[in-house]
Design a protein around this motif. Sequence first.
Motif, PDB file in Angstrom:
ATOM      1  N   MET A   1       0.823  -1.212   0.000  1.00  0.00           N
ATOM      2  CA  MET A   1       0.000   0.000   0.000  1.00  0.00           C
ATOM      3  C   MET A   1       0.858   1.264   0.000  1.00  0.00           C
ATOM      4  N   LYS A   2       2.002   1.188   0.680  1.00  0.00           N
ATOM      5  CA  LYS A   2       2.882   2.360   0.701  1.00  0.00           C
ATOM      6  C   LYS A   2       3.368   2.705  -0.695  1.00  0.00           C
ATOM      7  N   GLY A   3       3.622   1.660  -1.492  1.00  0.00           N
ATOM      8  CA  GLY A   3       4.056   1.904  -2.862  1.00  0.00           C
ATOM      9  C   GLY A   3       2.975   2.574  -3.686  1.00  0.00           C
ATOM     10  N   LEU A   4       1.716   2.138  -3.508  1.00  0.00           N
ATOM     11  CA  LEU A   4       0.598   2.749  -4.215  1.00  0.00           C
ATOM     12  C   LEU A   4       0.449   4.220  -3.822  1.00  0.00           C
ATOM     13  N   LEU A   5       0.534   4.478  -2.520  1.00  0.00           N
ATOM     14  CA  LEU A   5       0.403   5.852  -2.051  1.00  0.00           C
ATOM     15  C   LEU A   5       1.539   6.733  -2.582  1.00  0.00           C
ATOM     16  N   ALA A   6       2.767   6.211  -2.514  1.00  0.00           N
ATOM     17  CA  ALA A   6       3.909   6.984  -2.999  1.00  0.00           C
ATOM     18  C   ALA A   6       3.752   7.307  -4.487  1.00  0.00           C
ATOM     19  N   SER A   7       3.300   6.314  -5.258  1.00  0.00           N
ATOM     20  CA  SER A   7       3.090   6.529  -6.694  1.00  0.00           C
ATOM     21  C   SER A   7       1.964   7.529  -6.925  1.00  0.00           C
ATOM     22  N   GLY A   8       0.906   7.414  -6.108  1.00  0.00           N
ATOM     23  CA  GLY A   8      -0.217   8.333  -6.242  1.00  0.00           C
ATOM     24  C   GLY A   8       0.190   9.769  -5.963  1.00  0.00           C
ATOM     25  N   PHE A   9       0.946   9.974  -4.882  1.00  0.00           N
ATOM     26  CA  PHE A   9       1.387  11.331  -4.552  1.00  0.00           C
ATOM     27  C   PHE A   9       2.375  11.859  -5.586  1.00  0.00           C
ATOM     28  N   THR A  10       3.184  10.978  -6.143  1.00  0.00           N
ATOM     29  CA  THR A  10       4.114  11.396  -7.196  1.00  0.00           C
ATOM     30  C   THR A  10       3.348  11.868  -8.421  1.00  0.00           C
ATOM     31  N   ALA A  11       2.294  11.129  -8.791  1.00  0.00           N
ATOM     32  CA  ALA A  11       1.480  11.511  -9.945  1.00  0.00           C
ATOM     33  C   ALA A  11       0.794  12.852  -9.710  1.00  0.00           C
ATOM     34  N   ILE A  12       0.242  13.041  -8.511  1.00  0.00           N
ATOM     35  CA  ILE A  12      -0.438  14.294  -8.200  1.00  0.00           C
ATOM     36  C   ILE A  12       0.556  15.464  -8.203  1.00  0.00           C
ATOM     37  N   GLY A  13       1.721  15.241  -7.600  1.00  0.00           N
ATOM     38  CA  GLY A  13       2.733  16.291  -7.564  1.00  0.00           C
ATOM     39  C   GLY A  13       3.230  16.658  -8.949  1.00  0.00           C
TER      40      GLY A  13
END
Length: 206
Positions: A1-13
């Motif tokens: 889940m941490k990987g999904l969140l990190a990828s999600g925040f990277t995409a948003i940023g």
Amino acid sequence: MKGLLASGFTAIGTGTGTMVALHAEAGLDPMHTVISEYAFQAAGWLLPLSLTLFAAGAALIAEALRRSGADRWVVALLAVWGASMFLVGAFPTDAPGLPLSFSGAVHRYAAFVAFLVMPLAGLLLARARIRYAGWVRVLSMVALGALVMVVIPYAVRMFGIPLENEDFPAGLIQRTVVITELGVLALAGLSMPGRPARRSTAPALA
């Protein structure tokens, strides 16, 4: 889940950075020019790229929340927001002065759906007393209020009353919706179930 969140925040940023670059390159008046019209500038290709990154970020955060056991309605609403953002980017609006086309209609109504579902997801999250619930509630209410102000000009025009974006701060209102909804999305990712709650300092709204 941490990987999904990190990828999600990277995409948003990355999407946010792309949107800022588009605004800087276009040099239009953000107070009165709506975001959709930036597509007609030389760097207009950055607009669908930014929206697609927002869509990807929402999908990744929604999946992380699903795996963590979050409310299925919240997950569904975040997924709908992401899908709507993708459609907004994939179907450009019509150039000013042209009649509404199929692409323009998809763009308009997908944007309305996106603008509506994120505050609803935020209010559901706030009711669950997640971390930052106060801030999520405030941002959701601001987004809903701004959405009403976005819709009013369209209603006025339906009655044949001429109203141009230059007559009111259309760009500012629309950007208020987008910024607050991105804030709700980010806080949704930071408030995943299973983490200890932190008392919010934001004012609570009844």
